[in-house]
Design a protein around this motif. Structure first.
Motif, PDB file in Angstrom:
ATOM      1  N   PHE A  87       0.836  -1.213   0.000  1.00  0.00           N
ATOM      2  CA  PHE A  87       0.000   0.000   0.000  1.00  0.00           C
ATOM      3  C   PHE A  87       0.869   1.262   0.000  1.00  0.00           C
ATOM      4  O   PHE A  87       0.605   2.213  -0.751  1.00  0.00           O
ATOM      5  N   LEU A  88       1.900   1.264   0.829  1.00  0.00           N
ATOM      6  CA  LEU A  88       2.771   2.439   0.914  1.00  0.00           C
ATOM      7  C   LEU A  88       3.514   2.690  -0.397  1.00  0.00           C
ATOM      8  O   LEU A  88       3.689   3.840  -0.814  1.00  0.00           O
ATOM      9  N   MET A  89       3.943   1.608  -1.058  1.00  0.00           N
ATOM     10  CA  MET A  89       4.737   1.764  -2.272  1.00  0.00           C
ATOM     11  C   MET A  89       3.866   2.059  -3.496  1.00  0.00           C
ATOM     12  O   MET A  89       4.248   2.860  -4.361  1.00  0.00           O
ATOM     13  N   LYS A  90       2.702   1.406  -3.589  1.00  0.00           N
ATOM     14  CA  LYS A  90       1.872   1.562  -4.788  1.00  0.00           C
ATOM     15  C   LYS A  90       0.871   2.715  -4.663  1.00  0.00           C
ATOM     16  O   LYS A  90       0.778   3.564  -5.544  1.00  0.00           O
ATOM     17  N   THR A  91       0.128   2.734  -3.561  1.00  0.00           N
ATOM     18  CA  THR A  91      -0.909   3.754  -3.403  1.00  0.00           C
ATOM     19  C   THR A  91      -0.338   5.090  -2.959  1.00  0.00           C
ATOM     20  O   THR A  91      -0.711   6.145  -3.486  1.00  0.00           O
ATOM     21  N   MET A  92       0.584   5.051  -1.981  1.00  0.00           N
ATOM     22  CA  MET A  92       1.163   6.283  -1.459  1.00  0.00           C
ATOM     23  C   MET A  92       2.397   6.725  -2.242  1.00  0.00           C
ATOM     24  O   MET A  92       2.940   7.802  -2.003  1.00  0.00           O
ATOM     25  N   ALA A  93       2.868   5.876  -3.154  1.00  0.00           N
ATOM     26  CA  ALA A  93       4.001   6.188  -4.033  1.00  0.00           C
ATOM     27  C   ALA A  93       5.283   6.506  -3.264  1.00  0.00           C
ATOM     28  O   ALA A  93       6.081   7.348  -3.685  1.00  0.00           O
ATOM     29  N   LEU A  94       5.491   5.819  -2.141  1.00  0.00           N
ATOM     30  CA  LEU A  94       6.724   5.990  -1.383  1.00  0.00           C
ATOM     31  C   LEU A  94       7.818   5.111  -1.975  1.00  0.00           C
ATOM     32  O   LEU A  94       7.544   4.064  -2.570  1.00  0.00           O
ATOM     33  N   SER A  95       9.059   5.528  -1.799  1.00  0.00           N
ATOM     34  CA  SER A  95      10.168   4.693  -2.233  1.00  0.00           C
ATOM     35  C   SER A  95      10.259   3.466  -1.337  1.00  0.00           C
ATOM     36  O   SER A  95       9.714   3.439  -0.224  1.00  0.00           O
ATOM     37  N   ALA A  96      10.958   2.437  -1.820  1.00  0.00           N
ATOM     38  CA  ALA A  96      11.103   1.218  -1.022  1.00  0.00           C
ATOM     39  C   ALA A  96      11.791   1.504   0.305  1.00  0.00           C
ATOM     40  O   ALA A  96      11.424   0.955   1.351  1.00  0.00           O
ATOM     41  N   ASP A  97      12.783   2.406   0.297  1.00  0.00           N
ATOM     42  CA  ASP A  97      13.510   2.735   1.525  1.00  0.00           C
ATOM     43  C   ASP A  97      12.603   3.415   2.542  1.00  0.00           C
ATOM     44  O   ASP A  97      12.594   3.071   3.727  1.00  0.00           O
ATOM     45  N   ALA A  98      11.813   4.370   2.097  1.00  0.00           N
ATOM     46  CA  ALA A  98      10.913   5.073   3.011  1.00  0.00           C
ATOM     47  C   ALA A  98       9.771   4.165   3.475  1.00  0.00           C
ATOM     48  O   ALA A  98       9.324   4.242   4.626  1.00  0.00           O
ATOM     49  N   ALA A  99       9.304   3.300   2.583  1.00  0.00           N
ATOM     50  CA  ALA A  99       8.162   2.450   2.899  1.00  0.00           C
ATOM     51  C   ALA A  99       8.476   1.450   4.011  1.00  0.00           C
ATOM     52  O   ALA A  99       7.686   1.284   4.942  1.00  0.00           O
TER      53      ALA A  99
END
Length: 338
Positions: A87-99
């Motif tokens: 959800f964080l990476m796809k919906t919120m568009a966060l980087s893998a490191d931040a997610a």
């Protein structure tokens, strides 16, 4: 118990703050992971020894029920973490490191609440009073006890296998089978789910048929299913194999500790569990570096061949060296100060 959980929470929270691109970051992460390993041992010894003492001949079943909580937690944790990371990476568009940092920080609220609840609601229980315990005498007595040495050898190999399996299964699913984070979370969760149901059943079976029999059958089965992992791609067959390996890998540790409680005096239960757990953790620390070397030198698939080899080795040791029915020594037989 509360302090152990709280220490783990703080260590994991600090991991989310470690910058990944600095030279000393890896060393700092190793130190923090080591702290979580030490803190996790603070609740095993008192909890398991108390259950073994209270339930006597049904200690295998009691320790199996005790193991249901961690197994269920690992199942839910893997599923929730994988889904939230996706959800964080796809919906919120966060980087893998931040997610992964945000994912870990938010999920730490669960053990933080658990630590606070235990501190506020669970009363302290005093241990046995009597002659002071001499840890040096205990260590020497256990290291010359052939039954204890055999048991620690079996458990060390089993734990190394389990650690390599747990550590490299997500990497295998993501890199070799090209799964996304929610899929990886689902498959890892499935690898633990049957352990929730199987723990008390396998514990009860060890009470009835003997610890040695259950350990030998369980370890041998886990080795077979470890080999089968590499034969299947994504789908129901792989899910079934992972569910079955979790059915045998996860519930066997309570049987090991029930065995340990039977071959040492009843007033040394906490010390025995702590000693076996500590030696086991020290030996198992070499498992992941070994698996990493195998994955880099050959292929990550070969890690599961090593898992199977270690598991089969522990099976043979259990059959050859463990007693059929352990006889417990008299109270105060070893380890007392003179």
């Amino acid at each position: 118990l509360a302090s152990g959980i709280a220490t783990s929470v703080v260590a994991y929270l600090l991991m989310t703050l470690v910058p990944m691109k600095q030279v000393n970051s890896y060393l700092l992460l190793l130190i923090l992971v080591g702290i979580t390993g030490v803190s996790s041992g603070l609740w095993h010894a008192p909890a398991m020894s108390l259950l073994a003492e209270i339930f006597g001949k049904r200690k295998g079943f009691a320790l199996g029920v005790h193991h249901v909580g961690p197994s269920f937690g690992e199942f839910l944790g893997a599923a929730i973490s994988g889904a939230f990371l996706g959800f964080l990476m796809k919906t919120m568009a966060l980087s893998a490191d931040a997610a992964w940092r945000l994912d870990l920080a938010i999920l730490l609220s669960f053990p933080a609440v658990a630590a606070l609840s235990i501190f506020l609601l669970v009363p302290n229980v005093a241990g046995h009073e009597g002659t002071p315990i001499n840890l040096g005498n205990i260590a020497r007595a256990m290291l010359v006890n052939p039954k204890m040495l055999a048991l620690m050898s079996v458990e060390s190999l089993r734990s190394m296998s389990h650690m390599m399996f747990q550590g490299f299964l997500p990497l295998y699913l993501a890199d070799t089978l090209d799964m996304d984070p929610p899929q990886v979370g689902l498959y890892v969760a499935v690898s633990t789910v049957l352990g929730v149901v199987a723990s008390p059943l396998i514990g009860a079976a060890s009470d009835r048929f003997g610890r040695k029999t259950v350990l030998a059958i369980g370890l041998g089965s886990a080795g077979v299913f470890a080999l089968a992992i590499t034969a299947f791609g994504p789908g129901l067959a792989l899910l079934a194999v992972l569910a079955l390996i979790g059915c045998f890998f996860y519930p066997l540790r309570p049987v090991v500790f029930a065995t340990a409680a039977e071959i040492t005096p009843p007033d040394m239960g906490g010390t025995t569990v702590g000693f076996v757990f500590g030696v086991n953790q020290a030996v198992a620390a070499f498992a992941l570096p070994l698996a990493g070397f195998v994955a880099d030198r050959f292929h990550i698939t070969y890690v599961f061949y090593v898992v199977a080899a270690f598991t089969f080795a522990s099976t043979i040791l259990a059959v050859v060296t463990l007693p059929g029915r352990a006889l417990r020594p008299a109270p105060g037989a070893v380890g007392r100060a003179r």
